[in-house]
Design an enzyme around this catalytic site. Structure first.
Site, short mmCIF file in Angstrom:
data_model
loop_
_atom_site.label_atom_id
_atom_site.label_comp_id
_atom_site.label_asym_id
_atom_site.label_seq_id
_atom_site.Cartn_x
_atom_site.Cartn_y
_atom_site.Cartn_z
N GLU A 48 -3.20 -4.85 -2.88
CA GLU A 48 -3.67 -5.81 -4.15
C GLU A 48 -3.73 -4.94 -5.28
O GLU A 48 -3.37 -5.66 -6.19
CB GLU A 48 -5.06 -5.99 -3.54
CG GLU A 48 -5.04 -6.60 -2.15
CD GLU A 48 -5.31 -5.87 -1.10
OE1 GLU A 48 -5.77 -6.47 -0.15
OE2 GLU A 48 -4.81 -4.79 -1.01
N CYS A 104 -4.02 0.55 -2.71
CA CYS A 104 -3.94 -0.49 -1.46
C CYS A 104 -2.83 -1.40 -2.27
O CYS A 104 -2.42 -1.53 -3.66
CB CYS A 104 -5.28 -1.28 -1.63
SG CYS A 104 -6.72 -0.35 -0.72
N CYS A 122 -10.67 -3.05 -3.87
CA CYS A 122 -9.83 -4.10 -4.19
C CYS A 122 -10.47 -5.49 -5.03
O CYS A 122 -10.11 -5.83 -5.94
CB CYS A 122 -8.78 -4.38 -3.34
SG CYS A 122 -7.34 -3.04 -3.10
N CYS A 128 -10.20 -4.70 0.41
CA CYS A 128 -11.33 -3.83 0.61
C CYS A 128 -12.35 -4.01 -0.32
O CYS A 128 -11.90 -4.71 -1.49
CB CYS A 128 -10.73 -2.43 0.49
SG CYS A 128 -10.06 -1.67 -0.98
N ASN A 137 0.89 -1.18 -0.01
CA ASN A 137 0.03 0.13 0.15
C ASN A 137 0.75 1.29 -0.09
O ASN A 137 1.79 1.26 0.84
CB ASN A 137 -0.94 -0.11 1.05
CG ASN A 137 -0.30 -0.22 2.49
OD1 ASN A 137 0.47 -0.74 2.67
ND2 ASN A 137 -0.89 0.44 3.35
#
Length: 148
Positions: free
Chosen positions: A70, A68, A105, A102, A57
């Site tokens: 991901e 993020c 993502c 999240c 992140n």
């Protein structure tokens, strides 16, 4: 949790790829730039061809401009020509809870299919594995645009 495949640390990963994927997610976490949340996250993405792309992140003083881990990993893979994924591992420093992606993502991950594994870890190295379709049920994807 019913339906979870939970593996206590330090359980031996079933494959060499999984062990490497989990390690790379932890390594990526150490590069996180998170001076505001102090919540480092690392992700490692395994492509269909066996390559691993990691991401962390990256926060910004203008909070909405952060990204993020991901999505960082996915963007790195896409920028190198990979669009088919087999698995992702996500690492954080959360002690008693498995880290989860999240909603944003999950939707970005969904763009590339629902039939891949997501390894959600705890700081102690234990993990559970979920299919992406479990993390984002009844999802909207590229194929839905063809139904119009």
């Amino acid at each position: 949790m019913e339906g979870d495949r939970q593996h206590p640390a330090p359980a031996a990963p079933p494959t060499e790829h999984l062990q490497l994927l989990l390690r790379r997610s932890r390594e990526a976490k150490s590069c996180a730039y998170c001076p505001y949340s102090r919540f480092p996250v690392g992700a490692a993405l395994l492509t269909a061809s066996g390559e691993i792309f990691s991401g962390c992140n990256v926060e910004n003083a203008c909070y909405s401009l952060g990204v993020c881990a991901e999505r960082t990993a996915i963007q790195k893979a896409i920028s190198e020509g990979h669009t088919s994924f087999r698995a992702m591992a996500i690492a954080s420093d959360m002690g008693d809870t498995f880290v989860v992606p999240c909603g944003a993502c999950r939707q970005v991950m969904r763009e590339f299919g629902t039939d891949w594994d997501v390894y959600l870890t705890k700081a102690d190295g234990s993990y559970i594995v979920k299919r992406l379709e479990e993390l984002l049920p009844l999802s909207f994807g590229p194929e839905d645009l063809k139904k119009v």
